[in-house]
Design an enzyme around this catalytic site. Structure first.
Site, PDB file in Angstrom:
ATOM      1  N   GLU A 250      10.589-118.836 -24.840  1.00 26.82           N
ATOM      2  CA  GLU A 250      11.666-117.970 -25.319  1.00 26.82           C
ATOM      3  C   GLU A 250      13.013-118.596 -24.975  1.00 26.82           C
ATOM      4  OE1 GLU A 250      11.199-114.178 -23.431  1.00 26.82           O
ATOM      5  OE2 GLU A 250       9.519-113.596 -24.707  1.00 26.82           O
ATOM      6  N   LYS A 252      16.403-118.957 -23.264  1.00 23.81           N
ATOM      7  CA  LYS A 252      16.904-118.433 -22.001  1.00 23.81           C
ATOM      8  C   LYS A 252      18.416-118.289 -22.110  1.00 23.81           C
ATOM      9  CE  LYS A 252      16.912-119.076 -17.060  1.00 23.81           C
ATOM     10  NZ  LYS A 252      18.307-118.644 -16.939  1.00 23.81           N
ATOM     11  N   ARG A 257      21.098-109.661 -16.913  1.00 22.89           N
ATOM     12  CA  ARG A 257      19.833-109.004 -17.206  1.00 22.89           C
ATOM     13  C   ARG A 257      19.996-107.498 -17.101  1.00 22.89           C
ATOM     14  NH1 ARG A 257      14.228-110.978 -14.678  1.00 22.89           N
ATOM     15  NH2 ARG A 257      12.816-109.493 -15.644  1.00 22.89           N
ATOM     16  N   GLU A 302      18.588-109.526 -22.030  1.00 23.16           N
ATOM     17  CA  GLU A 302      19.752-110.190 -21.466  1.00 23.16           C
ATOM     18  C   GLU A 302      20.977-109.777 -22.287  1.00 23.16           C
ATOM     19  OE1 GLU A 302      19.141-111.987 -18.787  1.00 23.16           O
ATOM     20  OE2 GLU A 302      20.798-113.394 -18.557  1.00 23.16           O
ATOM     21  N   ARG A 419       7.862-113.104  -8.226  1.00 19.91           N
ATOM     22  CA  ARG A 419       8.270-114.353  -8.843  1.00 19.91           C
ATOM     23  C   ARG A 419       7.057-115.258  -8.848  1.00 19.91           C
ATOM     24  NH1 ARG A 419      13.205-116.591  -9.405  1.00 19.91           N
ATOM     25  NH2 ARG A 419      14.228-115.375  -7.797  1.00 19.91           N
ATOM     26  N   LYS A 425      10.935-120.971 -15.773  1.00 21.91           N
ATOM     27  CA  LYS A 425      12.196-121.327 -16.431  1.00 21.91           C
ATOM     28  C   LYS A 425      12.337-122.849 -16.478  1.00 21.91           C
ATOM     29  CE  LYS A 425      14.524-119.903 -12.190  1.00 21.91           C
ATOM     30  NZ  LYS A 425      15.151-118.781 -11.531  1.00 21.91           N
TER      31      LYS A 425
HETATM   32  P1  ATP Z   1      16.342-115.174 -10.984  1.00 18.34           P
HETATM   33  O1  ATP Z   1      16.759-114.027 -11.865  1.00 18.34           O
HETATM   34  O2  ATP Z   1      15.065-115.836 -11.445  1.00 18.34           O
HETATM   35  O3  ATP Z   1      16.366-114.888  -9.526  1.00 18.34           O
HETATM   36  P2  ATP Z   1      18.895-116.360 -11.525  1.00 18.34           P
HETATM   37  O4  ATP Z   1      19.523-115.022 -11.537  1.00 18.34           O
HETATM   38  O5  ATP Z   1      19.546-117.467 -10.767  1.00 18.34           O
HETATM   39  O6  ATP Z   1      17.387-116.324 -11.101  1.00 18.34           O
HETATM   40  P3  ATP Z   1      18.045-118.016 -13.569  1.00 18.34           P
HETATM   41  O7  ATP Z   1      17.333-118.822 -12.557  1.00 18.34           O
HETATM   42  O8  ATP Z   1      19.086-118.752 -14.312  1.00 18.34           O
HETATM   43  O9  ATP Z   1      18.727-116.766 -13.015  1.00 18.34           O
HETATM   44  O10 ATP Z   1      16.944-117.410 -14.592  1.00 18.34           O
HETATM   45  C1  ATP Z   1      16.288-116.183 -14.586  1.00 18.34           C
HETATM   46  C2  ATP Z   1      17.037-115.158 -15.414  1.00 18.34           C
HETATM   47  O11 ATP Z   1      17.121-115.590 -16.765  1.00 18.34           O
HETATM   48  C3  ATP Z   1      16.370-113.809 -15.566  1.00 18.34           C
HETATM   49  O12 ATP Z   1      16.540-112.990 -14.459  1.00 18.34           O
HETATM   50  C4  ATP Z   1      17.067-113.255 -16.811  1.00 18.34           C
HETATM   51  O13 ATP Z   1      18.257-112.612 -16.439  1.00 18.34           O
HETATM   52  C5  ATP Z   1      17.444-114.488 -17.591  1.00 18.34           C
HETATM   53  N1  ATP Z   1      16.787-114.639 -18.890  1.00 18.34           N
HETATM   54  C6  ATP Z   1      17.400-115.060 -20.019  1.00 18.34           C
HETATM   55  N2  ATP Z   1      16.561-115.113 -21.047  1.00 18.34           N
HETATM   56  C7  ATP Z   1      15.353-114.709 -20.593  1.00 18.34           C
HETATM   57  C8  ATP Z   1      14.069-114.552 -21.201  1.00 18.34           C
HETATM   58  N3  ATP Z   1      13.860-114.842 -22.472  1.00 18.34           N
HETATM   59  N4  ATP Z   1      13.066-114.094 -20.419  1.00 18.34           N
HETATM   60  C9  ATP Z   1      13.260-113.818 -19.115  1.00 18.34           C
HETATM   61  N5  ATP Z   1      14.453-113.954 -18.492  1.00 18.34           N
HETATM   62  C10 ATP Z   1      15.490-114.396 -19.216  1.00 18.34           C
END
Ligand code: ATP
Length: 593
Positions: A250, A252, A257, A302, A419, A425
């Site tokens: 998907e 990102k 979120r 998101e 997690r 990711k």
């Molecule tokens: P995390 O939320 O994993 O602790 P983070 O806030 O630093 O880490 P990233 O590591 O950049 O964020 O990636 C995870 C986040 O990506 C998710 O929490 C969500 O907000 C976002 N995201 C964007 N697109 C998607 C998707 N298609 N599916 C799941 N999450 C997504």
């Protein structure tokens, strides 16, 4: 139940340096707590009156708290402020000032937990004209009714500075021991917590109805589910291997979120930290209301900001700025937001968290009236690395930061609060840089020299050890801060300052200033190195060595949306270190060119 029991307990907690002792102390406290009060005691101990998602918070302005201390003690506001300047801790100041007051009458009725809770609740709920005076009166009365020690903790509670540093998991351990006699039952309580996000409610249920009732917890509209999170890997091949050869990918998106709960026309939005953010995004609430077909539904997605001029995605920072700086209405017009949906947790009475990814995705497609502003996020099923790369390129071109691969296996359920490798990711790789930024907790600081005299020269930061529930240092960060950032640091971290290393911090380094783990910052560096001085992943790769970040730098991003327990974990650091060893020869070749 007397409030003094709680105050004595807080005092002991502050003295302890071991997590097991913390758990034992909590068990003792819970055993002395009547069942009907257990939820309130749990909330108070975590510095709140309600679960995070209920928007009623203490957080009284310090100025107002100072006025009530003055009122209760008969001192002048200036005198209280003068004392506060010396110690920096209003709790301590309150205790000292009230101690030095004349002896109170001995017949005074001891303060009850319920009295305290109900008064604090009134303080938190009073709004509108006259509310300042009402709050002042209520608080100063409460301070007078309690002993100086009780007053110390009450004051810390009202200004949101209780910070005992007790993690939710420690509370769950203690609940399991208190009410079932076995820590081994924690996973049952943990599941209930993951789908309700309400520690007090879990406590009340186990205390009054027992373990069976906790097993029967269901996903409920209005209570956010703790969000499922993703692991990370750095090649499509590794992703495919973990996903057993086939998975969904998907886009990102880099936004915020959100978990949206629609209940008969009313929509509530919850953030990654489970706070109710409905008021900040009235436009998103409206989108969900109009375009999700079922009357009762929970979806996740998101939120991203769009440039109305070009229709292109705007970076995450813009969205956060929108929240802080502008009035909601202006921001709504200047940066219209859209919602990219990627999960579904409940439809009418059916719990979707236990269904597989393909079932959830199909349902999501069926129940969304798609348009420019709201739609299921771009997704595809892939079974080879070339397709992953193509999809990845497409995502980057569309302004995304990468992709999230999602398992489509029979066990691909929505794992609340965890997690794991069901979501992975995969972000754009920065040459000669770490594969990803990491989120670290500020646990200490070193005083600056020369130009930085008078402020901090570097921050000691740590990652989260989920197993031990403590924070282990990984780096001293001194670059990446603008002059303005640097100047603001002492003030920004003031409320976390303590005069000793926090019991949940594992550090070999001596900091000039210590902090209660609270603030999270994003850093990046050139690579991971083994280190004799940092304690993250100590012994995991090599005996007597931890892992550190080489050439760390602050990215400028304060992760206000993350609690310390949501910082990068030791396990993730170990994985990234191993990843780096695998890819290192390639990187070095690149550098020589
Ligand atoms: P995390 O939320 O994993 O602790 P983070 O806030 O630093 O880490 P990233 O590591 O950049 O964020 O990636 C995870 C986040 O990506 C998710 O929490 C969500 O907000 C976002 N995201 C964007 N697109 C998607 C998707 N298609 N599916 C799941 N999450 C997504």
């Amino acid at each position: 139940m007397k409030f003094s029991i709680i105050a004595d307990f807080y005092e002991k907690i502050e003295e302890t340096s071991k997590r097991l002792e913390m758990t034992d102390l909590l068990v003792q406290l819970f055993k002395q707590t009547p069942n009907e009060l257990i939820d309130k005691v749990v909330y108070l101990t975590t510095g709140r009156l309600y679960p995070l998602f209920v928007p009623i918070e203490l957080g009284l302005a310090e100025k107002l708290a100072i006025r009530s201390v003055a009122m209760a003690s008969g001192n002048k506001v200036d005198e209280v402020e003068e004392n506060l300047k010396k110690t920096g801790d209003l709790g301590e100041v309150t205790e000292q000032i009230l101690k030095s007051k004349k002896q109170k009458s001995l017949q005074q009725k001891p303060l009850g937990v319920l009295d305290v809770y109900e008064t604090l609740d009134k303080i938190a709920k009073s709004t509108g004209s006259g509310s300042v005076e009402a709050k002042l009166k209520l608080l100063s009365r409460l301070l007078l009714d309690g002993t100086p020690k009780e007053a110390k903790y009450i004051i810390r509670m009202v200004i949101g500075a209780l910070r005992l540093g007790i993690a939710e998991y420690t509370v769950l351990d203690a609940l399991a021991v208190t009410y079932t006699g076995e820590k081994g039952n924690r996973p049952i309580l943990e599941r209930a917590f993951n789908i309700s996000s309400d520690l007090g409610f879990v406590a009340k249920t186990i205390a009054t109805e027992g373990l069976e009732a906790v097993k029967n917890f269901e996903v409920t509209l209005g209570s956010p589910v703790r969000m499922m999170l993703a692991q990370r890997l750095s090649t499509p091949e590794e992703i495919l291997e973990k996903m057993q050869g086939e998975c969904a990918v998907e886009y990102k998106l880099d936004g915020e979120r959100v978990q949206a709960h629609k209940n008969d026309g009313k929509v509530n939005l919850f953030s990654r930290r489970l706070e109710n953010i409905t008021e900040q995004y009235p436009d998103i609430a409206e989108l969900v209301k109009e375009n999700m077909i079922p009357e009762r539904v929970i979806v996740e997605g998101e939120i991203v900001a769009i440039d109305p001029q070009t229709g292109e995605l705007l970076p995450f920072q813009t969205l956060m700025r929108r929240r802080r700086k502008y009035g909601i209405k202006e921001a709504k017009e200047e940066f219209p937001a859209s919602l990219n949906l990627f999960d579904i947790l409940l439809v009418d009475k059916t719990d979707y968290t236990t269904k597989t990814y393909p079932e959830r995705r199909k349902k999501l497609e069926e129940i969304t009236k798609k348009n420019d502003r709201i739609k299921p996020v771009e997704a595809e099923i892939v079974n080879n690395s070339k397709d992953i790369e193509t999809f990845f390129e497409k995502a980057i071109e569309s302004g995304c930061e990468g992709l999230v691969a999602k398992s489509i296996q029979p066990d691909s359920i929505y794992e609340a609060g965890s997690r794991g490798f069901k979501w992975i990711k995969f972000k754009r790789e920065y040459k000669t840089e770490m594969i990803d930024t990491i989120d670290t907790v500020i646990v200490g600081a070193l005083m600056g020299r020369g130009r930085r005299a008078g402020t901090y020269g570097a921050l000691l930061v740590a990652v989260y050890d989920t197993e031990q529930d403590i924070f282990r240092t990984i780096s001293k960060v001194g670059t990446g801060f603008s002059d303005a950032d640097l100047e603001a640091l002492p003030e920004k971290l003031k409320e976390y300052k303590i005069d000793h290393k926090h019991p949940r911090v594992d550090s070999k380094l001596k900091a000039d200033v210590w902090f209660t783990p609270g603030k999270v910052i994003e850093i990046i560096g050139s690579e991971y190195t083994l280190s004799q001085v940092h304690t993250a992943a100590m012994g995991a790769i090599k005996k007597d060595s931890g892992i550190a970040v080489r050439f760390p730098r602050f990215t400028g991003n304060w992760r206000e949306d993350k609690s310390p327990e949501e910082a990068t974990t030791v396990e993730e650091i170990i994985e990234m270190y191993q990843e780096q060893i695998k890819t290192k020869p390639k990187q070095q070749k690149g550098k020589r060119k």
